[in-house]
Design an enzyme around this catalytic site. Structure first.
Site, PDB file in Angstrom:
ATOM      1  N   ASP A  62      49.612  13.209  53.667  1.00  0.00           N
ATOM      2  CA  ASP A  62      49.566  12.631  52.327  1.00  0.00           C
ATOM      3  C   ASP A  62      49.707  13.739  51.284  1.00  0.00           C
ATOM      4  O   ASP A  62      50.497  13.658  50.336  1.00  0.00           O
ATOM      5  CB  ASP A  62      48.220  11.897  52.164  1.00  0.00           C
ATOM      6  CG  ASP A  62      48.186  11.029  50.925  1.00  0.00           C
ATOM      7  OD1 ASP A  62      49.219  10.913  50.246  1.00  0.00           O
ATOM      8  OD2 ASP A  62      47.113  10.474  50.620  1.00  0.00           O
TER       9      ASP A  62
ATOM     10  N   ASP B 108      53.433  14.952  49.105  1.00  0.00           N
ATOM     11  CA  ASP B 108      53.503  14.939  47.637  1.00  0.00           C
ATOM     12  C   ASP B 108      53.913  16.310  47.108  1.00  0.00           C
ATOM     13  O   ASP B 108      54.718  16.428  46.187  1.00  0.00           O
ATOM     14  CB  ASP B 108      52.147  14.539  47.035  1.00  0.00           C
ATOM     15  CG  ASP B 108      52.066  13.036  46.817  1.00  0.00           C
ATOM     16  OD1 ASP B 108      52.903  12.313  47.395  1.00  0.00           O
ATOM     17  OD2 ASP B 108      51.165  12.588  46.084  1.00  0.00           O
TER      18      ASP B 108
ATOM     19  N   LYS C 233      44.904  21.872  61.938  1.00  0.00           N
ATOM     20  CA  LYS C 233      43.875  22.835  61.520  1.00  0.00           C
ATOM     21  C   LYS C 233      43.074  23.162  62.776  1.00  0.00           C
ATOM     22  O   LYS C 233      41.849  22.978  62.852  1.00  0.00           O
ATOM     23  CB  LYS C 233      43.017  22.186  60.414  1.00  0.00           C
ATOM     24  CG  LYS C 233      42.050  23.128  59.742  1.00  0.00           C
ATOM     25  CD  LYS C 233      42.728  24.165  58.852  1.00  0.00           C
ATOM     26  CE  LYS C 233      41.701  25.135  58.291  1.00  0.00           C
ATOM     27  NZ  LYS C 233      42.285  26.351  57.742  1.00  0.00           N
TER      28      LYS C 233
ATOM     29  N   ASP D  47      47.001  24.977  55.961  1.00  0.00           N
ATOM     30  CA  ASP D  47      46.948  25.810  54.750  1.00  0.00           C
ATOM     31  C   ASP D  47      48.172  26.723  54.659  1.00  0.00           C
ATOM     32  O   ASP D  47      48.758  26.921  53.590  1.00  0.00           O
ATOM     33  CB  ASP D  47      45.631  26.605  54.672  1.00  0.00           C
ATOM     34  CG  ASP D  47      45.113  27.059  56.012  1.00  0.00           C
ATOM     35  OD1 ASP D  47      45.656  26.606  57.042  1.00  0.00           O
ATOM     36  OD2 ASP D  47      44.194  27.888  56.062  1.00  0.00           O
TER      37      ASP D  47
ATOM     38  N   TYR E  39      41.582   8.891  57.228  1.00  0.00           N
ATOM     39  CA  TYR E  39      41.525   7.711  56.355  1.00  0.00           C
ATOM     40  C   TYR E  39      40.932   6.488  57.050  1.00  0.00           C
ATOM     41  O   TYR E  39      40.444   5.574  56.386  1.00  0.00           O
ATOM     42  CB  TYR E  39      42.931   7.358  55.829  1.00  0.00           C
ATOM     43  CG  TYR E  39      43.439   8.318  54.775  1.00  0.00           C
ATOM     44  CD1 TYR E  39      42.635   9.356  54.306  1.00  0.00           C
ATOM     45  CD2 TYR E  39      44.709   8.206  54.242  1.00  0.00           C
ATOM     46  CE1 TYR E  39      43.083  10.253  53.351  1.00  0.00           C
ATOM     47  CE2 TYR E  39      45.164   9.087  53.272  1.00  0.00           C
ATOM     48  CZ  TYR E  39      44.349  10.115  52.839  1.00  0.00           C
ATOM     49  OH  TYR E  39      44.808  10.987  51.882  1.00  0.00           O
TER      50      TYR E  39
END
Ligand code: NAD
Length: 364
Positions: free
Chosen positions: A247, A251, A191, A223, A141
């Site tokens: 993020d 959620d 990752k 993943d 970000y």
């Protein structure tokens, strides 16, 4: 102990749910003899209307002079026009940046009493109790370069997932500290099979792990983690991860708890150790929910549990935090529900009544 708290209620249901959390804080103050000095400040839509800024200078100064910030929610449909220069949410983003809040903590707790109303199989989610620690000020970000440009063949854009070892270290250390005080398991999510920044993340995490031999460390690809959260959520205790991964995963994980109205969060600027106090901003994960504002139907539990996090991490009052959390659990067991978590045979109550019942339970 005198603890200074900046109270920023914000917009929509923010003031309603904060009012209930403050009732709880007053009761904790009486019960424990700690003095909480509260100062209220403007933020979000109301602040724009009254001062022209979503984060007025006085509010930022107030937050800086406090031990913690208790935050409601910001956002108002009045400001939905994309052409507007300033939006209520800018106030929260500016606060996070100005206060150096690098770690976002989001606990996910599935209460036994709510599993039957959930969209998942009760046997899978029952007993899930874990906490995400998401890096909040770096990664994809914020990394540079971050830009758009045009070449003869067309438009291009780039974002960069960049991390220094210091940024990773402080975040991961916080995760280990939390795991040490919980069930002693840390899952680091990355990752590393593809991304160089993830390989550094893994290396630094392994280095920090040497200081915490009592905590079991596992590395997990993002993943895989996205699936495991829904398949075996009980396996997790503390998870640490990069900004964007966090993020998305937080959620997803919030679905397990059944309602936005149940989930607290904290954003910290330091590593809380047993007797230290870290500065933090504490807010429920939900927004201002304008459609239900002013109707006395919002669930105040997320904000009350947020207050418990503030007691634990910024006030060094873990017993008082536990007192509040246990009172919430008992009230759910007794069958009291706000509309968002209501199910057959339970007693539906409004925002204020839910706050009063929790206060009564703390005193009991
Ligand atoms: P929201 O979280 O406000 O609402 C999502 C849904 O959950 C709605 O149906 C709402 O009624 C319900 N809900 C939320 N909190 C609840 C509670 N305590 N009790 C019962 N039901 C609850 O998200 P949204 O509708 O996408 O956004 C509304 C406004 O809030 C927007 O302006 C958005 O930008 C803002 N927002 C602010 C924050 C923040 O302040 N941190 C976070 C998210 C959204």
């Amino acid at each position: 102990m005198n603890i200074k708290i900046a109270v920023l209620s914000g917009d929509g249901i923010g003031p309603e749910v904060i009012a209930e959390a403050l009732k709880v804080l007053e009761m904790v103050g009486q019960y424990t003899c700690h003095e909480f000095s509260l100062t209220h400040g403007l933020v979000g839509g109301e602040a724009i209307e009254r001062t022209g800024s979503a984060l007025p200078d006085e509010t930022l100064a107030l937050a800086r002079a406090s031990d913690a910030v208790l935050f409601g929610a910001v956002g108002d449909p009045k400001f939905d026009d994309p052409g507007l220069k300033m939006r209520p949410e800018d106030g929260l983003l500016a606060l996070r940046k100005e206060l150096g809040l690098f770690a976002n903590l989001r606990p996910v707790m599935v209460y036994d009493e709510l599993v039957d109303g959930a969209i998942f199989k009760p046997d899978i989610i029952r007993g899930a109790d874990f906490i995400f620690v998401r890096e909040l000020t770096g990664g994809l970000y914020f990394g540079q370069p971050k830009k758009r440009w045009t070449v003869p063949e067309g438009r291009r854009a780039v974002d960069s997932m960049a991390y220094s070892e210091q940024e990773i270290e402080r975040l991961v250390r916080l995760g280990f500290e939390l795991a040490r005080a919980r069930r002693r398991k840390l899952t680091s999510v990355d990752k590393a099979n593809v991304l160089e920044s993830s390989r550094l993340w893994r290396e630094v995490t392994n280095d920090v792990a040497r200081d915490y031999p009592e905590v079991a460390l596992e590395h997990m690809l993002v993943d895989t983690c996205a699936m495991r959260i829904l398949l075996t959520p009980r396996d997790f205790d503390v998870l640490v991860t990069e900004n964007t991964f966090g993020d998305i995963l937080t959620d997803e994980a919030s679905l397990l708890a059944g309602s936005m109205g149940m989930l607290p969060s904290a954003s910290l600027a330091g590593v809380p150790r047993e007797v230290e106090r870290a500065f933090g901003l504490y807010e429920p994960i939900h927004g201002s929910a304008p459609a239900i504002a002013g109707k006395d139907i919002a669930n105040p539990i997320a904000t009350i549990l947020t207050l418990a996090m503030m007691l634990r991490y910024s006030c060094a009052l873990p017993e008082e935090a536990g007192l509040v959390e246990r009172a919430v659990a008992r009230v759910l067991k007794m069958g009291y529900r706000t509309g968002d978590i209501m199910s057959e045979g339970k007693k539906q109550v409004g925002t204020k009544e839910m706050g009063d019942i929790i206060v009564r339970e703390i005193a009991a």
